[in-house]
Design an enzyme around this catalytic site. Structure first.
Site, PDB file in Angstrom:
ATOM      1  N   ASN A   1      -1.685  29.310  43.158  1.00  0.00           N
ATOM      2  CA  ASN A   1      -0.524  29.838  42.263  1.00  0.00           C
ATOM      3  C   ASN A   1      -0.393  31.255  42.588  1.00  0.00           C
ATOM      4  O   ASN A   1      -1.020  31.973  43.338  1.00  0.00           O
ATOM      5  CB  ASN A   1      -1.079  29.884  40.845  1.00  0.00           C
ATOM      6  CG  ASN A   1      -1.398  28.565  40.213  1.00  0.00           C
ATOM      7  OD1 ASN A   1      -0.477  27.727  39.916  1.00  0.00           O
ATOM      8  ND2 ASN A   1      -2.378  28.123  40.534  1.00  0.00           N
TER       9      ASN A   1
ATOM     10  N   HIS B   1       6.462  28.228  36.831  1.00  0.00           N
ATOM     11  CA  HIS B   1       5.369  28.287  37.291  1.00  0.00           C
ATOM     12  C   HIS B   1       5.399  28.199  38.764  1.00  0.00           C
ATOM     13  O   HIS B   1       5.758  26.940  39.458  1.00  0.00           O
ATOM     14  CB  HIS B   1       4.507  26.871  36.675  1.00  0.00           C
ATOM     15  CG  HIS B   1       3.040  27.033  37.142  1.00  0.00           C
ATOM     16  ND1 HIS B   1       2.051  26.982  36.448  1.00  0.00           N
ATOM     17  CD2 HIS B   1       2.758  26.478  38.305  1.00  0.00           C
ATOM     18  CE1 HIS B   1       1.040  26.634  36.985  1.00  0.00           C
ATOM     19  NE2 HIS B   1       1.226  26.254  38.065  1.00  0.00           N
TER      20      HIS B   1
ATOM     21  N   ARG C   1      -7.760  27.010  34.196  1.00  0.00           N
ATOM     22  CA  ARG C   1      -7.619  25.693  34.214  1.00  0.00           C
ATOM     23  C   ARG C   1      -7.076  25.085  35.555  1.00  0.00           C
ATOM     24  O   ARG C   1      -7.681  24.819  36.280  1.00  0.00           O
ATOM     25  CB  ARG C   1      -6.602  25.307  33.106  1.00  0.00           C
ATOM     26  CG  ARG C   1      -6.583  23.781  32.803  1.00  0.00           C
ATOM     27  CD  ARG C   1      -5.978  22.973  33.656  1.00  0.00           C
ATOM     28  NE  ARG C   1      -4.591  23.235  34.147  1.00  0.00           N
ATOM     29  CZ  ARG C   1      -3.628  22.716  34.900  1.00  0.00           C
ATOM     30  NH1 ARG C   1      -4.209  21.796  35.727  1.00  0.00           N
ATOM     31  NH2 ARG C   1      -2.617  23.001  34.906  1.00  0.00           N
ATOM     32  N   ASP C   2      -5.794  25.721  35.737  1.00  0.00           N
ATOM     33  CA  ASP C   2      -5.111  25.332  36.972  1.00  0.00           C
ATOM     34  C   ASP C   2      -5.803  25.776  38.226  1.00  0.00           C
ATOM     35  O   ASP C   2      -5.861  25.172  39.232  1.00  0.00           O
ATOM     36  CB  ASP C   2      -3.665  25.971  37.066  1.00  0.00           C
ATOM     37  CG  ASP C   2      -2.879  25.341  37.962  1.00  0.00           C
ATOM     38  OD1 ASP C   2      -3.206  25.028  39.166  1.00  0.00           O
ATOM     39  OD2 ASP C   2      -1.689  25.658  38.002  1.00  0.00           O
TER      40      ASP C   2
ATOM     41  N   HIS D   1       3.854  28.363  42.833  1.00  0.00           N
ATOM     42  CA  HIS D   1       2.716  28.513  43.848  1.00  0.00           C
ATOM     43  C   HIS D   1       3.252  29.415  44.952  1.00  0.00           C
ATOM     44  O   HIS D   1       4.429  29.479  45.362  1.00  0.00           O
ATOM     45  CB  HIS D   1       2.333  27.244  44.268  1.00  0.00           C
ATOM     46  CG  HIS D   1       1.572  26.160  43.257  1.00  0.00           C
ATOM     47  ND1 HIS D   1       0.979  25.231  43.377  1.00  0.00           N
ATOM     48  CD2 HIS D   1       1.416  26.755  41.731  1.00  0.00           C
ATOM     49  CE1 HIS D   1       0.566  24.866  42.293  1.00  0.00           C
ATOM     50  NE2 HIS D   1       0.818  25.580  41.238  1.00  0.00           N
TER      51      HIS D   1
ATOM     52  N   CYS E   1      -2.737  22.239  43.982  1.00  0.00           N
ATOM     53  CA  CYS E   1      -2.689  20.758  43.307  1.00  0.00           C
ATOM     54  C   CYS E   1      -3.546  19.755  44.108  1.00  0.00           C
ATOM     55  O   CYS E   1      -2.992  19.522  45.263  1.00  0.00           O
ATOM     56  CB  CYS E   1      -1.450  20.339  42.926  1.00  0.00           C
ATOM     57  SG  CYS E   1      -1.147  18.676  42.148  1.00  0.00           S
TER      58      CYS E   1
END
Ligand code: ZN
Length: 307
Positions: A252, A210, A17-18, A212, A243
């Site tokens: 990430n 979370h 997803r991300d 990055h 993002c």
């Protein structure tokens, strides 16, 4: 001897997803293949899809087909991100095991990302949590820009803690996670946030982080957080991601690199690193380029060269 590390750590995979939402559209079939491969590695949770409007984030179109097409492995929680009621209903219809709702602590980023103020986001999280709980589906609130914002700079840890407390108390979310959307977390900033959370009664063992790897501090951030008792981290296979609304934010932390370090520290993840590395190669094939995960190139430190 490193004192007081958790015995086990949960690594949650967010690449499908991300990661993939920042790529040119990957066909549904290939998204399913990546999730199915990841499901066999021992990962306990995979962020599989996002039920956003396809016009807002075209690479996430077809998320219902993805959720319905994957082969569910018992013990793996397949999570879906939802931006609104329509998305929540769709995700619940697809039997997502967990729903993720996001709000940004940064006013500017929240407006750019979801066109709401943080206070409006809290109200929305209350509604979406009610909806998910009617279907007995747990909800996690992700507070993004928790370590800084590309538009606003530093974000006061007390402000993050204030909203964390509110979504727990007012919405009754089941989990909390803090996102380093702009890649601005450093070990110092991580410790400051954990302190602020403790001040409002939120224990480190309750939360997920979370990170990055924008400024190459991703693993150091995880290390200091583990020393403070955090036991849940997101990571993306190969180091996919970033993002689209945060200029300059790169991927990430890579799942391969995180699992390698965490296991070497003696904390168990339940993940087979060699199998994970195979998934990293698959992710590289899907996006058609080399990904930044370093253990993907070098292998684990104990890998011997066969002559
Ligand atoms: Zn991310």
């Amino acid at each position: 001897m490193i004192a007081a590390l958790p015995e086990s750590v949960e690594i949650r995979e967010v690449g499908p997803r991300d990661g993939l939402q920042n790529e040119t559209t990957i066909p549904v079939k290939e998204r399913i293949a990546l999730i199915d491969a990841l499901s066999g590695t021992g990962l306990a949770a995979i962020e599989a899809a996002s039920f956003v409007h396809p016009k807002a984030i075209p690479p996430m179109a077809g998320s219902a087909e993805v959720m319905k097409g994957i082969t569910r492995v018992p013990g793996v929680r397949y999570r879906a991100l939802v931006p609104n009621e329509r998305g929540a209903l769709d995700a619940l219809e697809c039997d997502a095991d967990e729903i993720e709702v996001v709000m940004s602590i940064s006013e500017t980023h929240n407006h750019k990302n979801i066109n709401m103020s943080p206070d409006e986001s809290v109200r929305q999280i209350i509604e979406l949590t009610d909806l998910a709980h009617q279907k007995e589906t747990p909800v996690e609130a992700i507070l993004s820009t928790a370590f800084g914002c590309a538009y606003e700079g530093d974000i006061a840890p007390n402000r993050v803690a204030h909203y964390a407390r509110r979504v727990l108390d007012e919405a009754g979310v089941d989990g909390l996670s803090f996102g380093d959307t702009s890649g601005m977390a450093t070990p110092r900033v991580v410790l400051e946030l954990l302190d602020a959370l403790e001040n409002v009664g939120i224990e480190t063992a309750q939360i997920g982080l979370h990170f990055h790897n924008t400024r190459n501090t991703g693993l150091a951030n995880i290390m200091v957080a583990m020393q403070q008792g955090v036991r849940r981290f997101d990571a993306a296979i190969g180091g996919l991601g970033g993002c689209p609304y945060s200029p300059g934010a790169t991927g990430n932390v890579a799942t391969e690199d995180v699992v390698h370090m965490v296991e070497d520290l003696g904390a168990s993840t339940g993940i087979d690193l060699e199998q994970l590395i195979q998934c990293g190669h698959l992710a590289e094939q899907l996006v058609g380029r080399q990904l930044p995960a370093q253990v993907l190139r070098s292998g684990p430190r104990t890998r011997t060269i066969s002559s």
